[in-house]
Design a protein around this motif. Structure first.
Motif, mmCIF file in Angstrom:
data_model
loop_
_atom_site.group_PDB
_atom_site.id
_atom_site.type_symbol
_atom_site.label_atom_id
_atom_site.label_comp_id
_atom_site.label_asym_id
_atom_site.label_seq_id
_atom_site.Cartn_x
_atom_site.Cartn_y
_atom_site.Cartn_z
ATOM 1 N N ILE A 81 0.852 -1.190 0.000
ATOM 2 C CA ILE A 81 0.000 0.000 0.000
ATOM 3 C C ILE A 81 0.885 1.236 0.000
ATOM 4 C CG2 ILE A 81 -0.153 0.301 2.515
ATOM 5 C CD1 ILE A 81 -3.164 0.824 2.164
ATOM 6 N N ALA A 82 0.322 2.372 -0.366
ATOM 7 C CA ALA A 82 1.054 3.642 -0.342
ATOM 8 C C ALA A 82 0.525 4.509 0.791
ATOM 9 C CB ALA A 82 0.895 4.369 -1.674
ATOM 10 N N LEU A 83 1.435 5.116 1.548
ATOM 11 C CA LEU A 83 1.048 6.041 2.610
ATOM 12 C C LEU A 83 1.476 7.449 2.218
ATOM 13 C CD1 LEU A 83 1.852 4.208 5.976
ATOM 14 C CD2 LEU A 83 -0.348 4.507 4.838
ATOM 15 N N PRO A 84 0.523 8.336 1.914
ATOM 16 C CA PRO A 84 0.861 9.715 1.544
ATOM 17 C C PRO A 84 1.349 10.513 2.750
ATOM 18 C CG PRO A 84 -1.359 9.088 0.819
ATOM 19 C CD PRO A 84 -0.903 8.069 1.810
ATOM 20 N N GLY A 85 1.865 11.692 2.462
ATOM 21 C CA GLY A 85 2.322 12.566 3.535
ATOM 22 C C GLY A 85 1.192 13.318 4.202
ATOM 23 N N ASP A 86 -0.038 13.047 3.791
ATOM 24 C CA ASP A 86 -1.216 13.714 4.341
ATOM 25 C C ASP A 86 -1.601 13.060 5.664
ATOM 26 O OD1 ASP A 86 -3.584 14.938 4.890
ATOM 27 O OD2 ASP A 86 -4.626 14.274 3.080
ATOM 28 N N TRP A 87 -1.577 13.836 6.732
ATOM 29 C CA TRP A 87 -1.897 13.294 8.047
ATOM 30 C C TRP A 87 -3.340 12.806 8.119
ATOM 31 C CZ3 TRP A 87 0.000 11.218 12.185
ATOM 32 C CH2 TRP A 87 -0.747 11.157 13.352
ATOM 33 N N THR A 88 -4.243 13.418 7.340
ATOM 34 C CA THR A 88 -5.644 13.000 7.337
ATOM 35 C C THR A 88 -5.770 11.531 6.965
ATOM 36 O OG1 THR A 88 -6.325 15.217 6.674
ATOM 37 C CG2 THR A 88 -7.927 13.465 6.374
ATOM 38 N N VAL A 89 -4.899 11.067 6.077
ATOM 39 C CA VAL A 89 -4.923 9.670 5.650
ATOM 40 C C VAL A 89 -4.225 8.777 6.669
ATOM 41 C CG1 VAL A 89 -4.153 8.061 3.867
ATOM 42 C CG2 VAL A 89 -5.035 10.306 3.218
ATOM 43 N N ALA A 90 -3.146 9.272 7.257
ATOM 44 C CA ALA A 90 -2.354 8.454 8.177
ATOM 45 C C ALA A 90 -2.950 8.400 9.583
ATOM 46 C CB ALA A 90 -0.930 9.002 8.248
ATOM 47 N N ASP A 121 1.094 12.593 -5.573
ATOM 48 C CA ASP A 121 -0.250 13.153 -5.435
ATOM 49 C C ASP A 121 -1.282 12.041 -5.602
ATOM 50 O OD1 ASP A 121 -0.744 12.721 -8.229
ATOM 51 O OD2 ASP A 121 0.233 14.625 -8.677
ATOM 52 N N SER A 122 -2.523 12.351 -5.242
ATOM 53 C CA SER A 122 -3.579 11.336 -5.247
ATOM 54 C C SER A 122 -3.862 10.810 -6.654
ATOM 55 C CB SER A 122 -4.861 11.911 -4.641
ATOM 56 O OG SER A 122 -5.284 13.058 -5.361
ATOM 57 N N THR A 123 -3.694 11.664 -7.667
ATOM 58 C CA THR A 123 -3.967 11.239 -9.045
ATOM 59 C C THR A 123 -2.988 10.170 -9.501
ATOM 60 O OG1 THR A 123 -4.852 13.427 -9.594
ATOM 61 C CG2 THR A 123 -4.197 12.018 -11.428
ATOM 62 N N SER A 124 -1.706 10.380 -9.236
ATOM 63 C CA SER A 124 -0.695 9.404 -9.660
ATOM 64 C C SER A 124 -0.855 8.083 -8.911
ATOM 65 C CB SER A 124 0.715 9.968 -9.443
ATOM 66 O OG SER A 124 0.950 10.242 -8.072
ATOM 67 N N LEU A 125 -1.247 8.155 -7.641
ATOM 68 C CA LEU A 125 -1.468 6.927 -6.874
ATOM 69 C C LEU A 125 -2.678 6.167 -7.406
ATOM 70 C CD1 LEU A 125 -0.804 8.179 -3.222
ATOM 71 C CD2 LEU A 125 0.703 6.789 -4.661
ATOM 72 N N ALA A 126 -3.735 6.896 -7.756
ATOM 73 C CA ALA A 126 -4.927 6.258 -8.322
ATOM 74 C C ALA A 126 -4.599 5.591 -9.651
ATOM 75 C CB ALA A 126 -6.037 7.288 -8.502
ATOM 76 N N GLU A 127 -3.756 6.236 -10.444
ATOM 77 C CA GLU A 127 -3.348 5.657 -11.727
ATOM 78 C C GLU A 127 -2.532 4.383 -11.511
ATOM 79 O OE1 GLU A 127 -1.286 8.836 -13.598
ATOM 80 O OE2 GLU A 127 -3.115 9.840 -14.313
ATOM 81 N N ALA A 128 -1.664 4.390 -10.496
ATOM 82 C CA ALA A 128 -0.857 3.205 -10.192
ATOM 83 C C ALA A 128 -1.746 2.048 -9.748
ATOM 84 C CB ALA A 128 0.167 3.539 -9.108
#
Length: 410
Positions: free
Chosen positions: A206-215, A262-269
């Protein structure tokens, strides 16, 4: 003879005056008859939101439907991002004006309350209730301050883990859903599963973004707590332990450090099958509706099994002190009503309704996952990331802490 002539001239002049007056009246009637219907005494209100062209079009369609039923004009202003809209509102506050109706967050609400530029909306809550529209209590709470309602929930955005079931099961991995149902989907089970994914597939789980809202839900769902004391953020031992585990997984490469993604590149992956799992809001269902593998959702790893720690955002809509307050509040009420949300959802807006007992399975071309019931458990039993009790300056401290763990795992 002279008197008779003067009398005749006097009568003629009176006749011309009468004819002139009649002509003026006829002319005025003709001008009024060619004016567009509804422009006389028409109330004009402004509505501001943020999003892409599709979101703007949906808002304009809701406004168009409202205008057909009311003698008014609704001008829609759509900004590219929430930050851009907030910046505009802040500049308006400095100038002593606001949009009539606008999307907002709690930081902006607090600023507007300080300068008395907000309308109280308790009357709308009550009128909607009388019409059969009952807001989710936890969603409604986001716009309530000191017992008064200053903003209403336009919808609810639950966060879930989206996973590629086809890829994982084809590589001999157990379905995540099974782990969840066996109550093994906690932080320990999550870490073991991520390592198994890496071992079997060579990919991070899984990918963990730098956004605290997600973490942040990882911390809360594992029993961690944090609080602010004298402007300083304090994390308990359990919260630090959770961050330690996540940092270690990123250091191992079993979890992808997506701080710069960014969220777009992660969604594409994820769509391309390069990333087995991704954390996202309801907008991910639109992405998943266009992929050809089997997918589903699962809540965050949690020490509980009743979803009580699930996380969601609540987009809020408020009304300012404009010239046409009555019409502005009427439009706001319509926008968040069952009918207003129905129009938005059927046109493709990706939000769960903020009204309990209301759900539309038609959201444009969006396909819902097998376990879409998790969305509703999240709303009924979860918590809103909007109301964690952490102020903006304290969030910066948390982001710094999270950034440290992302950087070196400690």
């Amino acid at each position: 003879m002279k008197n008779r002539t003067n009398k005749i001239l006097y009568i003629i002049s009176i006749a011309f005056l009468v004819l002139g007056a009649v002509g003026l009246i006829i002319s005025m009637e003709m001008r009024e008859s060619v004016q567009p219907q509804g422009t006389v005494d028409e109330e004009k209100i402004s509505f501001a939101l943020y999003g892409n062209e599709e979101i703007q079009k949906i808002a304009e369609e809701v406004a168009e439907t409202f205008m057909k039923q009311n003698k008014c004009k609704v001008e829609v202003y759509c900004y590219a991002s929430e930050e851009e809209l907030n910046s505009k509102i802040i500049s308006q506050i400095a100038g002593g004006t606001t949009f009539d109706v606008f999307y907002t967050n709690q930081d902006i609400l607090s600023r507007l309350m300080e300068v008395n530029e907000l309308q109280e909306l308790d009357d709308i809550v009550e009128s909607r209730r009388q019409e059969g529209d009952e807001f989710y209590a936890v969603a409604l709470e986001n716009g309530n301050f000191d017992g008064k309602q200053y903003a209403l929930p336009a919808g609810v955005m639950p966060y879930m883990i989206y996973y590629n079931r086809s890829f994982l099961t084809e590589n001999g991995l157990e379905d995540v859903q099974t782990l969840f149902e066996k109550k093994q989907w906690n932080l320990e089970g999550f870490a073991a599963y991520m390592r198994a994914v890496k071992e079997r597939t060579g990919k991070p789980g899984i990918a963990l973004p730098g956004d605290w809202t997600v973490a942040e839900p990882f911390v809360r769902c594992d029993g961690g707590k944090y609080k602010a004391a004298d402007g300083q953020v304090e994390l308990n031992d359990k919260a630090l332990e959770t961050l330690e585990v996540l940092g270690q997984l990123m250091e191992e490469g079993t979890v992808m450090n997506a701080e710069t993604e960014d969220s777009t590149s992660l969604a594409e992956a994820f769509s391309a099958g390069e990333l087995p799992m991704i954390i996202g809001g309801l907008e991910m269902t639109r992405v998943c509706s266009r992929i050809d593998f089997e997918w589903d959702i699962v809540p965050y790893p949690s020490v509980e099994s009743d979803f009580q720690n699930s996380n969601f955002d609540v987009p809020l809509v408020a009304a300012g002190n404009g010239k046409h307050v009555r019409m502005a509040k009427k439009f706001l009420s319509y926008y968040v009503s069952t009918l207003g949300q129905k129009i938005r959802l059927e046109k493709g807006e990706c939000l769960i309704p903020s009204l309990s007992m209301v759900f539309y399975t038609s959201m444009g071309d969006v396909e819902f996952p097998e376990h879409s019931n998790y969305y509703f458990f999240a709303i009924e039993n979860g918590y809103s990331s909007n109301r964690t009790g952490i102020l903006d300056n304290e969030k910066e401290q948390i982001l710094d802490i999270w950034g440290d763990y992302m950087e070196d795992g400690t």
